[in-house]
Design a protein around this motif. Structure first.
Motif, mmCIF file in Angstrom:
data_model
loop_
_atom_site.group_PDB
_atom_site.id
_atom_site.type_symbol
_atom_site.label_atom_id
_atom_site.label_comp_id
_atom_site.label_asym_id
_atom_site.label_seq_id
_atom_site.Cartn_x
_atom_site.Cartn_y
_atom_site.Cartn_z
ATOM 1 N N UNK A 155 0.839 -1.182 0.000
ATOM 2 C CA UNK A 155 0.000 0.000 0.000
ATOM 3 C C UNK A 155 0.880 1.240 0.000
ATOM 4 N N UNK A 156 0.336 2.314 -0.509
ATOM 5 C CA UNK A 156 1.071 3.561 -0.624
ATOM 6 C C UNK A 156 1.016 4.324 0.689
ATOM 7 N N UNK A 157 2.170 4.747 1.180
ATOM 8 C CA UNK A 157 2.237 5.546 2.400
ATOM 9 C C UNK A 157 2.505 7.010 2.104
ATOM 10 N N UNK A 158 3.207 7.315 1.033
ATOM 11 C CA UNK A 158 3.497 8.707 0.659
ATOM 12 C C UNK A 158 3.750 8.734 -0.840
ATOM 13 N N UNK A 215 -2.234 10.386 -0.181
ATOM 14 C CA UNK A 215 -2.237 8.955 -0.466
ATOM 15 C C UNK A 215 -2.547 8.108 0.739
ATOM 16 N N UNK A 216 -2.703 8.716 1.902
ATOM 17 C CA UNK A 216 -3.028 7.906 3.069
ATOM 18 C C UNK A 216 -4.471 7.445 3.057
ATOM 19 N N UNK A 242 -4.401 0.710 0.333
ATOM 20 C CA UNK A 242 -3.574 1.279 -0.715
ATOM 21 C C UNK A 242 -4.042 0.712 -2.029
ATOM 22 N N UNK A 243 -3.104 0.098 -2.741
ATOM 23 C CA UNK A 243 -3.458 -0.404 -4.047
ATOM 24 C C UNK A 243 -4.028 -1.825 -3.989
ATOM 25 N N UNK A 244 -3.725 -2.544 -2.904
ATOM 26 C CA UNK A 244 -4.298 -3.888 -2.787
ATOM 27 C C UNK A 244 -5.043 -4.002 -1.473
ATOM 28 N N UNK A 245 -4.417 -4.591 -0.484
ATOM 29 C CA UNK A 245 -5.078 -4.761 0.796
ATOM 30 C C UNK A 245 -4.661 -3.643 1.715
#
Length: 1319
Positions: free
Chosen positions: A2-5, A1245-1246, A1258-1261
């Motif tokens: 998942x995206x954090x920043x 993006x959080x 994020x992009x998946x789980x």
């Protein structure tokens, strides 16, 4: 994962009723509130792997909360009994092949509470969406979408069905499109910018049935004239004008008549080109058309405002973004006389201005001021010196000056009038120096301005401008007074006058009121300073610093030297006799000298103070222009184009026992130490002064009284952000070295003139200012005197509002993680707001949050020190280093933590090493701490050393006998081989086919080249190392180097060889590789190496080498390392000769290639970076924008997972892993709870739209829910972090469960749109 920043180019901007600004960054939709002041409000990731290219609001509706849809994304549900209403804005967000419906809701009473909610799944089209518009006539949410292959479709965004589809007969590719819609599909008109440099106008709603059951329509109008493709189209219905922006750097305005509306009109039969606007220096990406105004933005980073009615002139230039240009432009409707203008850049920054709609012919007003005002000095007496009169309070007025003329007349300008203050005697004619300062009157609240005027014969006149008759005359010897400098003290002011022979005379002046309330000056003479003897021996700058109750003077002279004097130091007379009985006699003599100097006499022997420390010629021979102090550090500027940050260092005496026996009072030595050098912009060689930026983070008033301190409680220095003022060619320029942009420029004619900047008494740059200067016998100002200059006047001016800070102007080539620091937030009780968490009444006491500290280097020749909050996604720029003269290709760091401390601390120290073009190496010491005053991490940079091959070649003896190195040689990769207490060994791969070994000595501030080898004979792209360690005394290093021929060379370096290179007097012989590994068919861009010990019976170890190349192949090579029979690695701590070390290593160690595994198509493009996350788990990235996970074991290599990255042209990776137990991580924290701790500041993006309830993904789980994560903080999982950089960067969080398998969630699956025919 998942995206954090995320930092990516801003690709979409849209204003919403002058209240909000909507931005698209990658897949993230962000909302900024504009009232009362611009600020970030809420954000949400909506398009998964697509970039947002357009945001289209629909009309709003007001619905009672009971009948509305529940809004639960990142906030708890509203109270059902509440009678408040929500206002909704439905937004169509599109980009790539994706379209999604999002709702922005806000409370009527509390506008700050904004919420974003996804109303539809992600709809995937079969073509790229270029434009989308809502139909106004249907109650059903119908959206018209223009796609790239010159077609249009009618889309039901709720169900995902395509209700109608029509293609143009001219089925060419479109670069841009504009839809003009009305109430129905039949009224729709499409204007497309084709790949053939034309504009075509056609009606999708009037299409005819084709044989293939589709609809087709002919081209109704065609506009030709551009010589490049068309990137943007804008239409103004009131005037029937159409504007187009093109690749040919032009903007064209066409007269097309009425387009669209009822019936779908297509305009005039023969449209004409009305205007051709050339003003951009590169491609024009965006255009916006308004009555009498055209706004255009392009690749040159400038937004131009054109006046169509005034003859196609540029009336305003908003230049703010770095290289890469402006990718998005938005202009609001006119509100009153002003409108909002927003720009989004490729650097990830968002800027906002307020532009006056009535501006006329103010071209480049934000950057260059061409409106100069002549104050018309009286009597035609040519002015020589000009100074601004200032007051000590911050609310000083603009418009009061004093001018000294060639005939020694001092005039004062105030309220538009000139008055004579003082007429000097003939000895003041033809030459004078003058300076002013505001001084407080003792025992009074009034403030007066003191003026000092010096001449050729050593005479000095000091008088208050309000009472010139109260002046006093002073004498500075009999020679020329070169400079007069004022300096504020605690309760008094100091006056320094530099005279002939290197003597600097000093006085302490008190301002008082006598019985008649008249100003009286009380002058006290102080010991003089003696400057070092040189050709140009006079003072040019001075500052007073209080250091541990000791008054220190830091001065700069015309020779470019920095000098340190101590107030009250023993004079030359006193140094010959330290006996206490003789001190009284010397003090009596000092008082006699002071009295004689005040009377203008030369009687008595003057006392002279010698400098304690001297940095001779540090600003070269052109001189020091200013010295100032801020928060414990000192800043000097000079005409060498540099600003030097330095400090006063207290060093203990070398022989303390001898000093005690001699009875010396001094127990420590004060020395000046330069920390780092900041260069101005190219061509700005004349730097005049440093101005500090106002704090971006509000600090409570009581915090100002406390000195900034670290954990140990000792006062520490902190470097502040500053701007540089100086002369660039014929302009006076204010330059921001962090943003790399010009804040103000005044065409004054260049240097060698008298000038004064307002405001300047506080050395703070508030974002606005004015300049008064002398040019060709006239006193000119950049702003008319009497004008009020404040923040309100700055709206849309110099730099506007920076809503999102830019990182790099161009691509990021390398990245390195330094470590982590803790933020300690002592909050007694933190309540979770309704828009942040689903928990009620959460209490958080003394919570700690962590910041990841990373360094990025890129094509723009700069290094950026960044602090990233991995939970909230907030990114802050701590420092920007611009010492490289070419692009930065590689960066690495050595971080030393406190021994025995496993927990995170609030400080971090690292040795940073960077390398790049022009064969340049830079070495820094970075100290990052948590600043409790600013509530932000702070970074102090100390420059250690630098090295360039061409400079080293110039210093060689008999260099004419050797071949000069190629100046275009660049370092591609860097690797730390061995670290010792006093030095570090580095290996670098070079573009000239060499592998070079360097020694970095931090104590000596030196980088030395030890040896170089041209074994590869081709460009060496990557180096990596592996340590072979049998015990504490026997160890060696394997160095791996890879070149463009697809081969990997293995070098065996023992500890004895490292020692021999250090202690050897001659040039050491480079080693010979002991193994060659053929791995790829083309260049190898990255290497990852690790070792695994074998059992005692087998002996030795296995080394795994993973390589990624231009062929997209991933190769895993296993090398067997066999130790000698006794099982020990050759080498010891004692120094040996090089020949002995080579013989031993070649005879007693054996390398053998055991196996190789190839994955031919690991990526669809060249693999640019490989990193080892954990034993057996590898991370790779490529320019195909994928981040892949690979599991490497004895049985082979398997693909573990992949993620589409939002970073284009991925070039670098940084990976790290947190251990179990949660000592280091904040990984179990839910974003909702942390956002509450952060006061609601959330990075885009959080938040992600693909989950329900309080869960975020994020992009998946995604993350766990807030209750689950908050309750399980003590039991945290292992977490890996991946930072990928390229055209921006993205921080990814990888959990241990996700390392096993990649889970798919139904809600994440996009919905393919289908064509549904109407019956």
């Amino acid at each position: 994962m998942e995206t954090a920043a995320l930092v990516a180019p801003i690709t979409s901007l849209e204003f919403l009723q002058d209240e909000f600004l909507l931005t698209g960054e990658g897949p993230v939709l962000s909302v900024y509130s504009l009232q009362p002041h611009p600020k970030a409000s809420v954000s949400l990731s909506v398009l998964q792997h697509y970039r947002i290219h357009g945001i289209r609001p629909r009309s709003q509706t007001a619905v009672p909360i009971q009948s509305s849809t529940t809004v639960i994304h990142r906030h708890r549900e509203h109270d059902k009994s509440s009678t408040s209403k929500l206002r909704f804005h439905d937004l169509a967000v599109f980009g790539g092949k994706g379209v999604r419906l999002v709702r922005l809701s806000m409370d009527f009473h509390v506008v700050e509470q904004l919420h974003l909610e996804v109303l539809s799944p992600l709809l995937e089209l079969q073509d790229w969406a270029l434009d989308a518009r809502w139909l106004s006539g249907d109650e059903q949410p119908l959206l018209c979408v223009a796609v790239a292959h010159n077609a249009a479709l009618l889309l039901d965004v709720v169900s995902g069905n395509v209700l109608a589809h029509c293609s143009c007969f001219e089925g060419c590719l479109l670069y841009s499109a504009l839809l003009l819609v009305h109430e129905s599909w039949t009224d729709t008109v499409l204007v497309g910018g084709t790949v053939f440099n034309q504009l075509v106008i056609w009606k999708p709603g009037g299409g005819k049935k084709l044989s293939n059951s589709g609809l087709g329509a002919p081209v109704e109008r065609r506009l030709s004239g551009h010589s490049g493709v068309i990137f943007s189209i804008s239409y103004l219905q009131e005037q029937g004008h159409l504007a187009s922006a093109s690749d040919d750097r032009s903007v064209r305005v066409w007269g097309v008549g009425v387009i669209g509306g009822p019936g779908g009109k297509c305009g005039e039969m023969n449209p004409t080109c009305l205007r051709i606007l050339y003003g951009h220096q590169a491609r024009v990406f965006s255009v916006y058309l308004s009555p009498d105004r055209v706004f255009s933005a392009g690749e040159d980073g400038a937004c131009l405002v054109w006046d169509l009615a005034g003859g196609e002139k540029v009336i305003r230039t908003l230049k703010c973004h770095r290289a890469g240009g402006i990718r998005a432009l938005a202009v609001s409707d006119v509100t009153g006389d002003k409108r909002w203008v927003a720009t989004g850049g490729a650097d990830g920054g968002v800027r906002l201005w307020k532009v006056d709609n009535n501006e006329q012919n103010n071209e480049n007003m934000n950057e260059t001021t061409d409106k100069l005002t002549d104050l018309k000095c009286p009597n035609h007496d040519p002015p020589k010196v000009v100074c601004i009169l200032r007051r000590k309070d911050e609310n000083m007025s603009w418009g009061q000056f004093v001018v000294c003329t060639d005939r020694a007349k001092v005039y004062q300008y105030s309220d538009g009038k000139w008055t004579t203050l003082w007429q000097g005697p003939p000895e003041f004619y033809s030459y004078c120096v003058m300076s002013t300062i505001p001084a407080a009157v003792k025992d009074s609240s009034t403030t007066v301005n003191l003026c000092a005027v010096g001449n050729l014969s050593g005479s000095l006149q000091v008088f208050p401008t309000s009472h010139p008759e109260s002046g006093v005359s002073l004498t500075c010897g009999s020679g020329k007074i070169h400079s007069v400098i004022w300096q504020n003290g605690k309760d008094e002011v100091y006056l320094l006058a530099s005279s002939a022979g290197g003597l600097v005379y000093r006085w302490c002046i008190d301002v008082r009121l006598n019985e008649n309330c008249c100003v009286v000056l009380s002058v006290k003479s102080l010991p003089s300073f003696r400057l070092p003897q040189c050709a140009k021996c006079w003072l040019t700058a001075a500052v007073l610093q209080l250091c541990s109750e000791t008054l220190l003077w830091v001065c700069g002279d015309r020779r470019g030297s920095l000098l340190l004097f101590k107030e009250g130091t023993n004079t030359e007379e006193q140094k010959r006799d330290e006996v206490l009985s003789n001190r009284k006699l010397v003090n009596d003599k000092q008082e006699a000298v002071e009295k004689s100097r005040m009377l203008g006499k030369e009687g008595g022997e003057e006392e002279v103070l010698q400098p304690l420390s001297c940095l001779f010629g540090v600003h070269l021979k052109y001189g020091v222009t200013s010295v100032c102090e801020h928060q414990g550090l000192l800043y000097s500027s000079g005409r060498d184009g540099c600003v030097r940050v330095f400090r006063v260092n207290r060093a203990s005496p070398e022989n303390p026992e001898e000093s005690q026996q001699d009875g010396s009072v001094e127990k420590e030595t004060l020395q000046l130490e330069v920390l780092r050098v900041q260069r101005a912009c190219k061509g700005m060689e004349w730097v005049e002064r440093v101005l500090f930026l106002e704090s971006e983070i509000p600090v409570e008033k009581e915090n100002f009284e406390h000195q900034w301190a670290a954990e140990d409680g000792e006062a520490k220095e902190r470097e502040a952000k500053f701007v540089i003022a100086g002369f660039h060619a014929a302009h006076f320029v204010i330059w921001d070295p962090v943003r790399q942009e010009t804040l103000m420029a005044v065409p004054c004619g260049g240097g060698h003139r008298s000038w004064s900047l307002w405001p300047s008494h506080t050395s703070i740059w508030p974002g606005y200012g004015a300049l008064v200067f002398i040019k060709q016998g006239a006193v000119l100002t950049s702003q008319p005197p009497g004008e009020t200059l404040d923040w309100a006047e700055k709206e849309g001016g110099v730099a506007g509002w920076s809503l999102r800070e830019a990182i790099h102007g161009r691509g990021i080539w390398c990245v390195c993680r330094l470590g982590r620091i803790e933020e300690f937030r002592n909050d007694i009780q933190t309540k979770c707001d309704t828009n942040m968490s689903g928990n009620e009444g959460c209490e958080v006491g003394a919570e700690k949050m962590c910041w990841e500290i990373v360094v990025t280097g890129g094509e723009d020749t700069s290094l950026a020190v960044l602090a990233i909050n991995p939970v909230s996604g907030i990114i802050r720029v701590l420092s920007v280093l611009t010492d490289h003269i070419s692009g930065v290709r590689a960066v690495t760091a050595i971080t030393r933590s406190k021994e025995g401390s496993k927990k995170q601390t609030s400080s971090l120290s690292a040795l940073l090493l960077s390398a790049g073009g022009r064969a340049q190496i830079q070495c820094y010491r970075l100290v990052v701490v948590w600043d409790s005053q600013r509530q932000s991490p702070s970074c102090q940079v100390v420059q250690v050393a630098s090295h360039r091959l061409d400079i080293q070649w110039e210093r060689r003896r008999n260099r004419h006998r050797t071949v000069k190195l190629d100046p275009e040689t660049r370092y591609v990769s860097i690797e730390v081989l061995e670290e010792r207490m006093d030095c570090v060994f580095l290996a670098l791969s070079c573009s000239d086919g060499a592998v070079r070994l360097f020694l970095v000595n931090e104590v000596k501030n030196q980088i030395d080249l030890l040896w170089e080898t041209f074994y590869h004979q081709r460009c060496v792209l990557s180096v990596a190392s592996c340590s072979l360690k049998e015990d504490q005394t026997n160890r060696s290093t394997l160095l791996f180097s890879a070149a463009t021929d697809g081969k990997i060379a293995v070098w065996h370096l023992t500890k004895a060889q490292f020692s021999s290179t250090v202690y050897s007097s001659g040039a050491p012989t480079p080693p010979v590789p002991c193994l060659d590994i053929p791995a790829h068919q083309s260049g190898i861009n990255s290497l990852a190496v690790w070792a695994e010990k074998l059992g005692r019976q087998e002996g030795g170890c296995l080394v795994t080498v993973v390589s990624g190349g231009d062929d997209g192949q991933l190769t895993v090579s296993t090398v067997r390392v066999q130790y000698p029979e006794d099982g020990k690695i050759v080498g010891s701590c004692h120094a040996r000769t090089l020949s002995q070390a080579q013989v031993e290593s070649s005879n007693q160690i054996q390398l053998q290639l055991l196996s190789q595994t190839h994955i031919p198509l690991a990526h669809a493009a060249p693999i640019t970076a490989l990193k080892l996350l954990s034993p057996g788990l590898l991370v790779s990235t490529s320019s195909d924008q994928r981040v892949c996970l690979w599991k490497v074991s004895n049985t082979g290599v398997s693909h573990s997972g992949a993620l589409f990255s939002h970073v284009a042209d991925a070039a670098g990776l940084a990976v790290w892993e947190e251990g179990e137990g949660g000592e280091e991580g904040m990984t179990g924290f839910a974003t909702e709870q942390v956002n509450a701790d952060c006061g609601g500041k959330v990075d885009p993006v959080c938040q992600n739209s693909d989950r329900k309830g309080c869960e975020t993904t994020g992009d998946t789980d995604g993350m766990m829910s807030s209750k689950t994560s908050y309750g399980s903080r003590k039991k945290r999982l292992k977490v890996g972090w991946v930072l990928v950089c390229g055209q921006g960067f993205q921080l990814l969080r990888l959990r241990s469960s996700e390392m096993e398998t990649e889970k798919k969630v139904k809600e994440n699956q996009p919905v393919a749109v289908t064509l549904k025919s109407k019956h």
